[in-house]
Each structure stands twice: as structure tokens, then as C-alpha cells.
Write a protein that holds these residues in place. Structure first.
Motif, PDB file in Angstrom:
ATOM      1  N   SER A 137     -13.326  -6.533  -4.757  1.00  0.00           N
ATOM      2  CA  SER A 137     -12.027  -5.792  -5.527  1.00  0.00           C
ATOM      3  C   SER A 137     -12.384  -4.089  -5.533  1.00  0.00           C
ATOM      4  CB  SER A 137     -12.305  -6.191  -7.269  1.00  0.00           C
ATOM      5  OG  SER A 137     -13.582  -6.180  -7.778  1.00  0.00           O
ATOM      6  N   ASP A 138     -13.756  -4.169  -5.454  1.00  0.00           N
ATOM      7  CA  ASP A 138     -14.259  -2.441  -5.449  1.00  0.00           C
ATOM      8  C   ASP A 138     -13.833  -2.190  -3.935  1.00  0.00           C
ATOM      9  OD1 ASP A 138     -15.805  -0.042  -6.100  1.00  0.00           O
ATOM     10  OD2 ASP A 138     -16.931  -0.544  -4.168  1.00  0.00           O
ATOM     11  N   LEU A 139     -13.692  -2.821  -3.011  1.00  0.00           N
ATOM     12  CA  LEU A 139     -13.482  -2.334  -1.592  1.00  0.00           C
ATOM     13  C   LEU A 139     -12.066  -2.139  -1.708  1.00  0.00           C
ATOM     14  CD1 LEU A 139     -13.915  -1.298   1.230  1.00  0.00           C
ATOM     15  CD2 LEU A 139     -14.229  -3.818   1.932  1.00  0.00           C
ATOM     16  N   SER A 140     -11.168  -3.059  -2.112  1.00  0.00           N
ATOM     17  CA  SER A 140      -9.976  -3.185  -2.102  1.00  0.00           C
ATOM     18  C   SER A 140      -9.445  -1.889  -2.872  1.00  0.00           C
ATOM     19  CB  SER A 140      -9.270  -4.406  -2.864  1.00  0.00           C
ATOM     20  OG  SER A 140      -7.892  -4.575  -2.972  1.00  0.00           O
ATOM     21  N   GLU A 154      -7.095  -0.028  -0.641  1.00  0.00           N
ATOM     22  CA  GLU A 154      -5.563   0.114  -1.399  1.00  0.00           C
ATOM     23  C   GLU A 154      -5.475   0.471  -2.714  1.00  0.00           C
ATOM     24  OE1 GLU A 154      -5.558  -4.217   1.334  1.00  0.00           O
ATOM     25  OE2 GLU A 154      -6.336  -3.853  -0.859  1.00  0.00           O
ATOM     26  N   PRO A 155      -5.580   1.628  -3.120  1.00  0.00           N
ATOM     27  CA  PRO A 155      -5.652   2.090  -4.498  1.00  0.00           C
ATOM     28  C   PRO A 155      -4.601   1.810  -5.455  1.00  0.00           C
ATOM     29  CG  PRO A 155      -5.296   4.013  -2.963  1.00  0.00           C
ATOM     30  CD  PRO A 155      -5.554   2.681  -2.110  1.00  0.00           C
ATOM     31  N   VAL A 190      -7.448  -6.682  10.090  1.00  0.00           N
ATOM     32  CA  VAL A 190      -9.072  -7.055  10.124  1.00  0.00           C
ATOM     33  C   VAL A 190      -9.767  -5.834  10.596  1.00  0.00           C
ATOM     34  CG1 VAL A 190     -10.705  -8.550  11.149  1.00  0.00           C
ATOM     35  CG2 VAL A 190      -8.784  -9.350  10.753  1.00  0.00           C
ATOM     36  N   ILE A 191     -10.602  -5.066   9.679  1.00  0.00           N
ATOM     37  CA  ILE A 191     -11.382  -3.955  10.071  1.00  0.00           C
ATOM     38  C   ILE A 191     -12.740  -4.275  10.415  1.00  0.00           C
ATOM     39  CG2 ILE A 191     -12.139  -1.777   8.911  1.00  0.00           C
ATOM     40  CD1 ILE A 191      -9.819  -2.010   6.893  1.00  0.00           C
ATOM     41  N   PRO A 192     -12.950  -4.070  11.593  1.00  0.00           N
ATOM     42  CA  PRO A 192     -14.211  -4.293  12.294  1.00  0.00           C
ATOM     43  C   PRO A 192     -15.455  -3.568  11.762  1.00  0.00           C
ATOM     44  CG  PRO A 192     -12.853  -3.849  14.141  1.00  0.00           C
ATOM     45  CD  PRO A 192     -12.064  -3.290  12.745  1.00  0.00           C
ATOM     46  N   GLY A 193     -16.577  -4.360  11.301  1.00  0.00           N
ATOM     47  CA  GLY A 193     -17.637  -3.701  10.624  1.00  0.00           C
ATOM     48  C   GLY A 193     -17.207  -3.374   9.081  1.00  0.00           C
ATOM     49  N   LEU A 194     -16.171  -3.837   8.587  1.00  0.00           N
ATOM     50  CA  LEU A 194     -16.026  -3.505   7.358  1.00  0.00           C
ATOM     51  C   LEU A 194     -15.426  -4.588   6.525  1.00  0.00           C
ATOM     52  CD1 LEU A 194     -16.350  -1.243   5.118  1.00  0.00           C
ATOM     53  CD2 LEU A 194     -13.720  -0.708   5.580  1.00  0.00           C
ATOM     54  N   GLU A 234     -15.847   9.665   3.507  1.00  0.00           N
ATOM     55  CA  GLU A 234     -16.008  10.011   2.154  1.00  0.00           C
ATOM     56  C   GLU A 234     -16.476   8.560   1.449  1.00  0.00           C
ATOM     57  OE1 GLU A 234     -13.112  10.602  -1.574  1.00  0.00           O
ATOM     58  OE2 GLU A 234     -12.741  11.708   0.336  1.00  0.00           O
ATOM     59  N   HIS A 235     -16.268   7.540   1.654  1.00  0.00           N
ATOM     60  CA  HIS A 235     -16.424   6.305   0.990  1.00  0.00           C
ATOM     61  C   HIS A 235     -17.325   5.183   1.815  1.00  0.00           C
ATOM     62  CE1 HIS A 235     -12.928   6.478  -1.645  1.00  0.00           C
ATOM     63  NE2 HIS A 235     -12.580   7.011  -0.597  1.00  0.00           N
TER      64      HIS A 235
END
Length: 364
Positions: free
Chosen positions: A204-207, A211-212, A241-245, A286-287
Motif C-alpha cells: 500500500s505504501d509503494l502504491s 499511483e497516488p 513490472v518495474i525491474p528492481g522495484l 525523490e522516493h
């Protein structure tokens, strides 16, 4: 001349709270742009937060046709331009430049609605030259983004498609789709509708950062449950699919979606066309500053050393050893979960132009 901020000048965090991009890249079609300069006069004045602005467009046509070999459909409709969900990775951001607006914060805050789209669609479907084919809604921007609650364009489009018996596929991550369960359920049971729900991460935090203004992952899984329960088949879309994340979550996302009732699955590797690459790099800095270099290195591994490879046949899945590993993991997981299936084509034989008041009715 553009009056919007270039990407090199980020907007203060308090002003862009709940937004994905940090600033506005210059519009690539403009020869010049304006950059703000601090002259000291407004230093003590608080700037208001960015608000969503909506302008209206009267379309001449709403059905867009494409011939891309990477896509499984030939027709699509987009009720809105821009998307308030603010997903930083959205490949559709560069399309805003055609309007003279930036793919950055403008894409999230300066939206275009097309309220007359249902009426125009009815006219297009009634044309003698029209032949029924699948229409996908949501292939560019989300039809169930928050402003749909105000304008109801998507609801109107579905009502028209149902009246004509034209097959429809809906792609979204917006919970407002549940408002239209009555239509989608009935069309789904008749073989006329299905939905694709995208889930990028289960965190949920990463989302919230990626995707604010999109619903939480858990909420999207409940959407799948409700759609399936009403009779509308759902494909879970592990996208991007985000590589490494987020790549390590693929199996967990597929399992959670299968538990919720999804009957098929697909995935798309992260795509960073044009200005999206710079916006995403700024977001990483930033994140996720500790992982930024590693993520971008993995991204380039999947696109031949570039931030993005636009070639047909490779742009959705990537290339190279890392992309092949992701593809193999997806193949194994979907086979194990029973999601490795091609859904049957939606029906086209039910299409018929409904009679209008005053039309001569058939005696047969």
C-alpha cells in the motif's frame, strides 16, 4: 509560449501533495517555454495547492482504430484525456503534449472530459458501414478516474454498447467500476464484456507513491471479487513490472488475484516513452534514492541499453536475459494457478441497431 513549469523546476511538495510527477517537462511541440524566476517578492506568500481542472471537448468521432501488432484489439474509446490517478509510470503521459500541455503535472491536473461521447458513439454504431468488433475502453487513460463520478461518461458509453450488443473490454484500476456492475454483469453473462484490472504492487505504501490517487491494491482485489461475482470475467494485469522495484511481487500478485476470482492474467514490462523516462528518474531520485541507479540499470537491461525500446514485438515484454527470466516466471506461475489461458472471443453475433421512435418495425 507555454506558461507551464519545465521538468528542471520542481513544484514544492506541499503544493503537489497527492500527485505523481514532481514538475512539468516543457511541451516538446513548443519552440519556447517560460521558467519561473524567484524575484523575492512572493517569498513569504504561500502558494495554493494544485487543483484539478477539467475542460470539455466535443468529439466528432470517439472510436479510435489502431493497427499495432502488439495489441489484441482494433478499436478503442477514451472518455477522458489526462488522468487524475497520477501514476508516475503511465505510458500515456506524452499524449498530453498534443494538447499543448505537459506530460508531467498537467497530465494529472489539467484534464479533458468528453461528455457527448455516448451520443457520438450511438451515431457511429448506427452507421451502415460499421461492423461489430471488440471496443476496449481504458487503453490510454483510466475511464474510472475520479472525475467520472461527476461526468458519468463511462456509464453512458456502456449503456449504448449494451443497447447495441457490441462487445466491450474495460481496463481500469478505479473502484467506480462497481457502480456499473449491473451493466457489466449482464453483458458479461451474455458473453459481451470482460474487465482487466491492473495491479502493480501489493504494498500500500509503494502504491500510494507510484499511483497516488488510485485505489489501494487491496481495494482492487475486492473489485475483482465483485466483478466476477456478477458474471463479468476478469483478467489481472501485472502492469507494469518495474525491474528492481516490483518485479519480485509477480507471483504474489498472481496468487492474490486468482484467490479473488481472476480467470486470466497478463503482464507488461515498464515502458518509459519520451518524457516519461525523465519523470520516472526524478521520481526514483525523490522516493527511492538508494535504489534509483539499480532500478534504471535493470530497466535498460530490458530495453537494449536504453531507457525505452519502442520496437513492436519487444516494447511490451522487453528483451535480454532479465526479460526472459521475468517471462519464464510468469509462464510458470500462471500455469500453476490456472491463469495461463486465452479467453474466448466476446460475441459479435448479438449486435443489432436498436429501433428508434418512429422506425417501421419488422412484421417478422
Amino acid at each position: 509560449m507555454s506558461g507551464f513549469l519545465p521538468a528542471t523546476t520542481n513544484v514544492e511538495k506541499d503544493r503537489r501533495k497527492g500527485r505523481g510527477a514532481a514538475g512539468n517537462p516543457a511541451v516538446r511541440f513548443h519552440a519556447t517555454h517560460v521558467e519561473p524566476v524567484d524575484d523575492g517578492w512572493d517569498r513569504d506568500q504561500d502558494q495554493p495547492p494544485l487543483r484539478t481542472e477539467v475542460s470539455l471537448e466535443r468529439p466528432r468521432r470517439v472510436i479510435t482504430r489502431n493497427s499495432s501488432p502488439d495489441l489484441h484489439f482494433e478499436q478503442s474509446i477514451n472518455p477522458y484525456r489526462g488522468c487524475e490517478h497520477g501514476c508516475i509510470y503511465c505510458f500515456a503521459r506524452p499524449s498530453h503534449a498534443v494538447l499543448g500541455l505537459s506530460p508531467g503535472l498537467d497530465f494529472e491536473t489539467k484534464l479533458v472530459a468528453r461528455p457527448e461521447a455516448p451520443r457520438v458513439l450511438e451515431r457511429e454504431l448506427s452507421a451502415k458501414r460499421y461492423r461489430p468488433k471488440l471496443i476496449v475502453i481504458g487503453s490510454n487513460t483510466d475511464p474510472y478516474q475520479p472525475i467520472e463520478r461527476r461526468y458519468g461518461i463511462m456509464r453512458g458509453l456502456l449503456e449504448v454498447l449494451q443497447a447495441f450488443g457490441n462487445p466491450v473490454g474495460v481496463v481500469t484500476k478505479g473502484t467506480l467500476i462497481e457502480r456499473d456492475l449491473d451493466i457489466l454483469g449482464e453483458m458479461g453473462r451474455a458473453g459481451l464484456a470482460r474487465a482487466g484490472i491492473s495491479v502493480t504492487t501489493l504494498g500500500s505504501d509503494l502504491s500510494r507513491r507510484l499511483e497516488p490517487r488510485a485505489p489501494s491494491p487491496a481495494r482492487r482485489l475486492r473489485m475483482i471479487e465483485r466483478l466476477v461475482r456478477t458474471g463479468c470475467p476478469v483478467r489481472v494485469m501485472v502492469s507494469p513490472v518495474i525491474p528492481g522495484l516490483t518485479d519480485h511481487e509477480m507471483e504474489a500478485i498472481l496468487q492474490a488475484a486468482r484467490n479473488a476470482g481472476a480467470v486470466a492474467a497478463s503482464y507488461i514490462m515498464l515502458r518509459l516513452p519520451l518524457e516519461v523516462a525523465g519523470l520516472f528518474r526524478d521520481w526514483l531520485a525523490e522516493h527511492c534514492p538508494d535504489r534509483a541507479a539499480r532500478v534504471m540499470a535493470r530497466v535498460r537491461d530490458t530495453h537494449g541499453g536504453r531507457d525505452y525500446g519502442p520496437e513492436w514485438g519487444r516494447r511490451m515484454t522487453g528483451e535480454g536475459a532479465y526479460a526472459e527470466l521475468v517471462a519464464q516466471r510468469f509462464k510458470v506461475s500462471t500455469a500453476r494457478l490456472g491463469l495461463a489461458r486465452e479467453l474466448p472471443p466476446l460475441r459479435r453475433d448479438l449486435f443489432a441497431v436498436p429501433p428508434r421512435p418512429g422506425d417501421q418495425l419488422s412484421l417478422l
